[in-house]
Design a protein around this motif. Sequence first.
Motif, mmCIF file in Angstrom:
data_model
loop_
_atom_site.group_PDB
_atom_site.id
_atom_site.type_symbol
_atom_site.label_atom_id
_atom_site.label_comp_id
_atom_site.label_asym_id
_atom_site.label_seq_id
_atom_site.Cartn_x
_atom_site.Cartn_y
_atom_site.Cartn_z
ATOM 1 N N LYS A 121 0.833 -1.196 0.000
ATOM 2 C CA LYS A 121 0.000 0.000 0.000
ATOM 3 C C LYS A 121 0.870 1.250 0.000
ATOM 4 N N LEU A 122 1.975 1.213 0.731
ATOM 5 C CA LEU A 122 2.846 2.376 0.772
ATOM 6 C C LEU A 122 3.483 2.610 -0.604
ATOM 7 N N ALA A 123 3.813 1.513 -1.338
ATOM 8 C CA ALA A 123 4.380 1.665 -2.681
ATOM 9 C C ALA A 123 3.343 2.196 -3.665
ATOM 10 N N GLN A 124 2.041 1.844 -3.465
ATOM 11 C CA GLN A 124 0.991 2.271 -4.379
ATOM 12 C C GLN A 124 0.383 3.619 -4.006
ATOM 13 N N GLN A 125 0.812 4.224 -2.907
ATOM 14 C CA GLN A 125 0.190 5.458 -2.437
ATOM 15 C C GLN A 125 0.275 6.606 -3.453
ATOM 16 N N PRO A 126 1.396 6.806 -4.199
ATOM 17 C CA PRO A 126 1.429 7.919 -5.157
ATOM 18 C C PRO A 126 0.467 7.727 -6.331
ATOM 19 N N LEU A 127 0.067 6.469 -6.608
ATOM 20 C CA LEU A 127 -0.758 6.182 -7.780
ATOM 21 C C LEU A 127 -2.239 6.040 -7.450
ATOM 22 N N ASN A 128 -2.581 6.010 -6.127
ATOM 23 C CA ASN A 128 -3.968 5.748 -5.726
ATOM 24 C C ASN A 128 -4.452 6.928 -4.882
ATOM 25 N N ALA A 129 -5.578 7.534 -5.342
ATOM 26 C CA ALA A 129 -6.099 8.725 -4.673
ATOM 27 C C ALA A 129 -6.541 8.403 -3.245
ATOM 28 N N ASP A 130 -7.193 7.207 -3.071
ATOM 29 C CA ASP A 130 -7.648 6.851 -1.718
ATOM 30 C C ASP A 130 -6.477 6.692 -0.767
ATOM 31 N N LEU A 131 -5.386 6.056 -1.272
ATOM 32 C CA LEU A 131 -4.214 5.847 -0.405
ATOM 33 C C LEU A 131 -3.519 7.173 -0.120
ATOM 34 N N ARG A 132 -3.529 8.097 -1.131
ATOM 35 C CA ARG A 132 -2.900 9.393 -0.880
ATOM 36 C C ARG A 132 -3.652 10.128 0.223
ATOM 37 N N GLY A 133 -4.949 9.881 0.331
ATOM 38 C CA GLY A 133 -5.725 10.541 1.356
ATOM 39 C C GLY A 133 -5.309 10.136 2.784
ATOM 40 N N LEU A 134 -4.679 8.994 2.955
ATOM 41 C CA LEU A 134 -4.231 8.557 4.292
ATOM 42 C C LEU A 134 -3.002 9.325 4.763
ATOM 43 N N GLY A 135 -2.244 9.857 3.787
ATOM 44 C CA GLY A 135 -1.099 10.691 4.130
ATOM 45 C C GLY A 135 -0.031 9.949 4.924
ATOM 46 N N PRO A 136 0.628 10.641 5.862
ATOM 47 C CA PRO A 136 1.709 10.027 6.665
ATOM 48 C C PRO A 136 1.223 8.878 7.547
ATOM 49 N N ALA A 137 -0.082 8.783 7.829
ATOM 50 C CA ALA A 137 -0.583 7.719 8.697
ATOM 51 C C ALA A 137 -0.312 6.345 8.116
ATOM 52 N N LEU A 138 -0.271 6.249 6.788
ATOM 53 C CA LEU A 138 -0.020 4.953 6.162
ATOM 54 C C LEU A 138 1.388 4.460 6.474
ATOM 55 N N ARG A 139 2.372 5.386 6.445
ATOM 56 C CA ARG A 139 3.751 4.985 6.766
ATOM 57 C C ARG A 139 3.861 4.558 8.236
ATOM 58 N N GLU A 140 3.104 5.271 9.123
ATOM 59 C CA GLU A 140 3.144 4.887 10.539
ATOM 60 C C GLU A 140 2.538 3.497 10.734
ATOM 61 N N GLN A 141 1.463 3.169 9.988
ATOM 62 C CA GLN A 141 0.872 1.840 10.104
ATOM 63 C C GLN A 141 1.836 0.772 9.617
ATOM 64 N N TRP A 142 2.580 1.114 8.547
ATOM 65 C CA TRP A 142 3.566 0.146 8.046
ATOM 66 C C TRP A 142 4.693 -0.063 9.070
ATOM 67 N N ALA A 143 5.121 1.016 9.748
ATOM 68 C CA ALA A 143 6.169 0.895 10.773
ATOM 69 C C ALA A 143 5.684 0.036 11.937
ATOM 70 N N ALA A 144 4.396 0.188 12.329
ATOM 71 C CA ALA A 144 3.868 -0.631 13.427
ATOM 72 C C ALA A 144 3.805 -2.095 13.033
ATOM 73 N N ALA A 145 3.384 -2.371 11.787
ATOM 74 C CA ALA A 145 3.329 -3.761 11.326
ATOM 75 C C ALA A 145 4.730 -4.360 11.240
ATOM 76 N N LYS A 146 5.686 -3.538 10.825
ATOM 77 C CA LYS A 146 7.060 -4.016 10.745
ATOM 78 C C LYS A 146 7.623 -4.325 12.138
ATOM 79 N N ALA A 147 7.280 -3.475 13.144
ATOM 80 C CA ALA A 147 7.748 -3.712 14.513
ATOM 81 C C ALA A 147 7.109 -4.976 15.102
ATOM 82 N N GLU A 148 5.820 -5.176 14.752
ATOM 83 C CA GLU A 148 5.153 -6.387 15.254
ATOM 84 C C GLU A 148 5.810 -7.624 14.660
#
Length: 707
Positions: free
Chosen positions: A505-532
């Motif tokens: 999702k983070l890789a597709q964020q520049p190409l998807n309007a819905d994902l762009r709407g999540l903004g920096p929160a998407l990267r934080e969710q990816w960091a939490a999943a990576k830590a888990e």
Amino acid sequence: MAPNATESLPPLRQDLQLHAGPTDAGGAPSWVLHDPVVHRFYEISWPAFEILSRWAMREPDAVVTDVCARTTLHIGREDIEELRAFLEQNFLLDQHGPGHTARLQRAGAMQRTGKLQWLLKHYLFFRVPLFRPTALLAWLSPKMTWCFHPVFWKLLVFLALAALVGVSFQWDAFVGTFVGYAGWTSALGILVSLGVAKIAHELGHALAAHRHGCRVPQMGVAFMIMMPVLYTDTTDAWKLPSRKARMQIAAAGVATELMLAVVATWAWMWLPDGPVRAGAFMLATTTWVLTLAVNLSPFMRFDGYYLLSDAVGIANLHERAFALGRWKLRRVLLGWCDPAPEDLGRRTTGFLIGFAYLTWIYRLVLFLGIAFLVYHLFFKALGLVLLAVELGWFVWRPISQELKQWWQGRSGHRWTRSSMLSTAGLLLALLALCVPWPGGVRAPAVLGADQSQWLYAPMAAQIKSLDTGYGQSVSQGQTVVALTSADLDQRLAAASVREQSMQWKLAQQPLNADLRGLGPALREQWAAAKAELSGQLALRDQLEVRAGISGRVMKVSPGLQPGVWVRRGEPLVQVVADGAARIDAYVVNEDMPRIQLGDAARFVPEDWRLPAVNCQVASLDRVALSHLEHAFLGSPHGGSLPASVDAQGLTVPLHAVFRVRLDRCDGEATPALQEKLGVVAIGATGRGVVGGWFRKAVELWNRESGL
């Protein structure tokens, strides 16, 4: 001053009463002189009775002549003067005048005590009269005559034997009865049974005394160490001429409780469970056993004392035995050649001397126990004061009085071989108690390797493989036990899917309007999943249980094999490093000042087949242990250190205990791959016994008083 030879005998008091008494050991008759003013009885001999019978003659020579002429006795004027001195000393003569008044005032002043001294004497024991039982006994005695018939007691013995047979068929239930009782109803039944037993005990004394014609002036309650106990005044039993009758009165209380015990045993066999059966069980067991243990002891003035006194035919048993005991002690230790207080024959004198020494030992133990009981019954400050009072008044005071008599009598006696030997022995004993003897500090200890490690299960898991066994060598970082957990594998797989999804999702964020709407929160969710995911991977790595040190496997938990499930924190394997050994000694607080760093120590294993180990003190803990690391050293597990087990299962010492670490052990201790229990002796500096007692007393006082 001796009376003049022509002086007449003073008159006797008119209120004195004379009663026939029992025959003495030689078969001669005796009489009892009763002073109703102080309610005191005096046993007098046959010659004294004949003299008193002629006291109205008033002339000593006439009394001597008449006694010698009318009886087979041969008395002299000195017998009359001795009896007169006795009567005068006890205020039994009808005398008047300033001199007599002054004597009465001096005697009264000697008996009067100050408020503090009275309190010291009476706070442990005092009586409270409750009622006069004369009317009750007059009504009850005719209805209880069957209790005194021999047939009744023969039937009671038969019933007791039958009850024992019946209980033997229900022995397991009988033994386990008290354990099964709980709750306030059973406690109430037990209290009622105790009250019934003690009331019956005192009524037994009173009924027996009334049956023999004795007056029972009062019954009441006495307080011993603030504990209430009933009592019955049967002093008039001394008027009875028959020792058998007096013994029946003294034994009536115990006999009554034994009768109750037989009845209660039958009641226990027939009653259903409940408070009544609990009370019957107490009557059948504990109450009469305590009565026998306390009341039949001849060392205090309870029933057993009067039974023994009448059985041997010796009145004032304690006083006469103590006088002979002191005389024998002075004769043996000091070599004094004073005549015996009285001539009772070799056999009787030996019995009384032995009885005196046993009584002194019994009372010493009893008073020490009472002193510490009083200390624990009250709050700390008052308890310490009362402890000191008890030890001073009941223990040290009689000892100091006897030592004072020794000191005062030193001028009237010469040194003898006995006195020199006893003095030398006493000095040597004091020297042995005061001089510090070499011996060092002895303490329980455990010998083990200098480095050891227990490997524990990091979580609930299943054993996948066990790569080593007992005695095998392992290196640092080597996997010893491999675990597997299906639940962890599922959580790891889910965490991996979430991390990959978030990364896509983070890789597709520049190409998807819905994902762009999540903004920096998407990267934080990816960091939490990576830590888990990293956390789950770390937990999977912990399933590989690795050795933290190099050594050998010396302990493997029982039943440990592939496929077995283990819980979190369960010990799996102990790895012990090869090399030097160490010893952990557990030293109590009072011995710590005697230990210094570098002191030599010797460890003696509990297993006598193993050699002793020589070491040195390496470190001293400055803080007392909160719990024993080696729990088997505590008393709950059979060890020598007083301890208890807390709610967490830890073995907590009851007194301050410090750990002393020993190392630099000799070659015999090098292969210490298994822990060995033993005793260690540290240093060679001893201390005197008296010094140890004094330090303990000071520590106790400082600790309990808060100083």
